[in-house]
Design a protein around this motif. Sequence first.
Motif, PDB file in Angstrom:
ATOM      1  N   UNK A 177      43.342  60.645  43.076  1.00 49.03           N
ATOM      2  CA  UNK A 177      44.733  60.463  43.157  1.00 49.03           C
ATOM      3  C   UNK A 177      45.681  60.777  42.012  1.00 49.03           C
ATOM      4  N   UNK A 178      46.803  60.643  42.312  1.00 45.67           N
ATOM      5  CA  UNK A 178      47.784  60.935  41.139  1.00 45.67           C
ATOM      6  C   UNK A 178      48.041  59.521  40.462  1.00 45.67           C
ATOM      7  N   UNK A 179      48.141  58.500  41.208  1.00 44.98           N
ATOM      8  CA  UNK A 179      48.091  57.219  40.796  1.00 44.98           C
ATOM      9  C   UNK A 179      47.211  56.598  39.936  1.00 44.98           C
ATOM     10  N   UNK A 180      47.420  55.976  38.870  1.00 45.72           N
ATOM     11  CA  UNK A 180      46.412  55.578  37.902  1.00 45.72           C
ATOM     12  C   UNK A 180      46.099  54.193  38.172  1.00 45.72           C
ATOM     13  N   UNK A 181      44.749  53.843  37.611  1.00 47.78           N
ATOM     14  CA  UNK A 181      44.674  52.129  37.513  1.00 47.78           C
ATOM     15  C   UNK A 181      43.736  51.929  36.306  1.00 47.78           C
ATOM     16  N   UNK A 182      43.688  50.672  35.981  1.00 43.51           N
ATOM     17  CA  UNK A 182      42.944  50.314  34.676  1.00 43.51           C
ATOM     18  C   UNK A 182      42.375  49.072  34.906  1.00 43.51           C
ATOM     19  N   UNK A 183      41.332  48.601  34.189  1.00 39.01           N
ATOM     20  CA  UNK A 183      40.713  47.249  33.949  1.00 39.01           C
ATOM     21  C   UNK A 183      41.620  46.342  33.284  1.00 39.01           C
ATOM     22  N   UNK A 184      42.011  45.427  33.754  1.00 32.48           N
ATOM     23  CA  UNK A 184      42.938  44.754  32.931  1.00 32.48           C
ATOM     24  C   UNK A 184      42.145  44.146  31.589  1.00 32.48           C
ATOM     25  N   UNK A 185      40.860  43.733  31.822  1.00 30.04           N
ATOM     26  CA  UNK A 185      39.937  43.257  30.543  1.00 30.04           C
ATOM     27  C   UNK A 185      39.601  44.521  29.555  1.00 30.04           C
ATOM     28  N   UNK A 239      37.481  48.258  29.087  1.00 33.86           N
ATOM     29  CA  UNK A 239      36.219  48.754  29.586  1.00 33.86           C
ATOM     30  C   UNK A 239      35.304  48.646  28.328  1.00 33.86           C
ATOM     31  N   UNK A 240      33.843  48.406  28.834  1.00 31.59           N
ATOM     32  CA  UNK A 240      32.982  48.323  27.701  1.00 31.59           C
ATOM     33  C   UNK A 240      31.944  49.374  28.035  1.00 31.59           C
ATOM     34  N   UNK A 241      30.900  49.329  27.072  1.00 33.68           N
ATOM     35  CA  UNK A 241      29.678  50.447  27.511  1.00 33.68           C
ATOM     36  C   UNK A 241      28.293  50.039  26.574  1.00 33.68           C
ATOM     37  N   UNK A 242      27.313  50.240  27.434  1.00 38.29           N
ATOM     38  CA  UNK A 242      26.313  50.057  26.946  1.00 38.29           C
ATOM     39  C   UNK A 242      25.811  50.637  25.642  1.00 38.29           C
ATOM     40  N   UNK A 243      26.576  51.825  25.487  1.00 41.34           N
ATOM     41  CA  UNK A 243      26.120  52.511  24.063  1.00 41.34           C
ATOM     42  C   UNK A 243      27.245  52.143  22.931  1.00 41.34           C
ATOM     43  N   UNK A 261      28.434  48.937  20.717  1.00 45.53           N
ATOM     44  CA  UNK A 261      28.016  47.359  20.545  1.00 45.53           C
ATOM     45  C   UNK A 261      29.240  46.671  20.524  1.00 45.53           C
ATOM     46  N   UNK A 262      30.414  47.304  19.728  1.00 42.70           N
ATOM     47  CA  UNK A 262      31.538  46.291  19.519  1.00 42.70           C
ATOM     48  C   UNK A 262      32.601  46.279  20.631  1.00 42.70           C
ATOM     49  N   UNK A 263      33.253  45.372  20.869  1.00 40.83           N
ATOM     50  CA  UNK A 263      34.320  45.410  21.937  1.00 40.83           C
ATOM     51  C   UNK A 263      35.521  46.275  21.371  1.00 40.83           C
ATOM     52  N   UNK A 264      35.985  47.195  22.102  1.00 36.53           N
ATOM     53  CA  UNK A 264      37.060  48.045  21.787  1.00 36.53           C
ATOM     54  C   UNK A 264      38.206  47.561  22.544  1.00 36.53           C
ATOM     55  N   UNK A 265      39.223  46.891  21.959  1.00 35.60           N
ATOM     56  CA  UNK A 265      40.370  46.491  23.025  1.00 35.60           C
ATOM     57  C   UNK A 265      41.329  47.797  23.165  1.00 35.60           C
ATOM     58  N   UNK A 266      41.742  47.833  24.488  1.00 35.32           N
ATOM     59  CA  UNK A 266      42.743  48.726  24.918  1.00 35.32           C
ATOM     60  C   UNK A 266      42.700  48.994  26.452  1.00 35.32           C
ATOM     61  N   UNK A 267      43.761  49.515  27.021  1.00 37.42           N
ATOM     62  CA  UNK A 267      43.702  49.598  28.384  1.00 37.42           C
ATOM     63  C   UNK A 267      43.097  50.999  28.643  1.00 37.42           C
ATOM     64  N   UNK A 268      42.449  51.498  29.419  1.00 36.69           N
ATOM     65  CA  UNK A 268      41.770  53.012  29.925  1.00 36.69           C
ATOM     66  C   UNK A 268      42.434  53.293  30.952  1.00 36.69           C
ATOM     67  N   UNK A 269      43.298  54.415  31.126  1.00 36.73           N
ATOM     68  CA  UNK A 269      43.780  55.060  32.107  1.00 36.73           C
ATOM     69  C   UNK A 269      42.693  55.639  33.140  1.00 36.73           C
ATOM     70  N   UNK A 270      42.752  55.359  34.412  1.00 34.19           N
ATOM     71  CA  UNK A 270      41.856  56.148  35.128  1.00 34.19           C
ATOM     72  C   UNK A 270      42.612  56.584  36.462  1.00 34.19           C
ATOM     73  N   UNK A 271      42.096  57.357  37.328  1.00 28.88           N
ATOM     74  CA  UNK A 271      42.559  57.535  38.426  1.00 28.88           C
ATOM     75  C   UNK A 271      42.415  56.312  39.487  1.00 28.88           C
ATOM     76  N   UNK A 272      43.158  55.962  40.290  1.00 31.21           N
ATOM     77  CA  UNK A 272      43.197  54.816  41.306  1.00 31.21           C
ATOM     78  C   UNK A 272      42.149  55.156  42.144  1.00 31.21           C
ATOM     79  N   UNK A 273      42.058  56.260  42.680  1.00 35.05           N
ATOM     80  CA  UNK A 273      41.015  56.551  43.766  1.00 35.05           C
ATOM     81  C   UNK A 273      40.475  58.139  43.516  1.00 35.05           C
ATOM     82  N   UNK A 274      39.178  58.277  43.785  1.00 35.12           N
ATOM     83  CA  UNK A 274      38.313  59.497  43.596  1.00 35.12           C
ATOM     84  C   UNK A 274      37.523  59.569  44.734  1.00 35.12           C
ATOM     85  N   UNK A 275      37.123  61.002  45.052  1.00 32.04           N
ATOM     86  CA  UNK A 275      36.215  61.451  45.867  1.00 32.04           C
ATOM     87  C   UNK A 275      34.871  61.983  44.924  1.00 32.04           C
ATOM     88  N   UNK A 276      33.726  61.333  45.035  1.00 36.66           N
ATOM     89  CA  UNK A 276      32.595  61.919  44.299  1.00 36.66           C
ATOM     90  C   UNK A 276      31.541  62.591  45.028  1.00 36.66           C
TER      91      UNK A 276
END
Length: 184
Positions: free
Chosen positions: A98-106, A108-112, A114-129
Amino acid sequence: MLTMEDIIRDGHPTLRKVASEVAMPPSEEDKQTLSSLIEYVINSQNNEIASQYGLRPGIGLAAPQINISKRMIAVHLTDDKGILYSYALFNPKIISHSVEKAYLQSGEGCLSVDEAIPGLVPRHARVTVKGINLAGEEVKLRLKGLPAICFQHEIDHLNGVMFYDHIDKHDPLLPIEGATVIER
């Protein structure tokens, strides 16, 4: 069984490489790698197993995160309606979004990472995989909400991209205009 020791950390060069396609049909070794990725994600969400083996809970894992630079991801999560998305895929690709974006309010984190990195991560609201599952079948998924964000995060790993690369460097918590906010 994979443990946290198998997961490479931020700064490791493999995390910044573009992973190579998995030859089809996959080798036994590649099937075993993909099986171990989904097994880790499922086990990491089981409190008993996670504490027994010291696993950090995750909803997705990509082969580059265990220092295997091949296009394989595993995702195991439920959406806001309680629908389970549990997939282990070879060569996953986003074929439309989609053109429309979405993000996790909290954020994102990653197993790789270790520290929390604050910030909003823009993503596509809908994807086909599209990808190939362990049974060798082509899978096509239309995703939105948390599943869409998780698949984009894992597919980014296959392209050497970390979630924090998407965060606005000047104002990491600036709300993304017109985007759907996803609570987790």
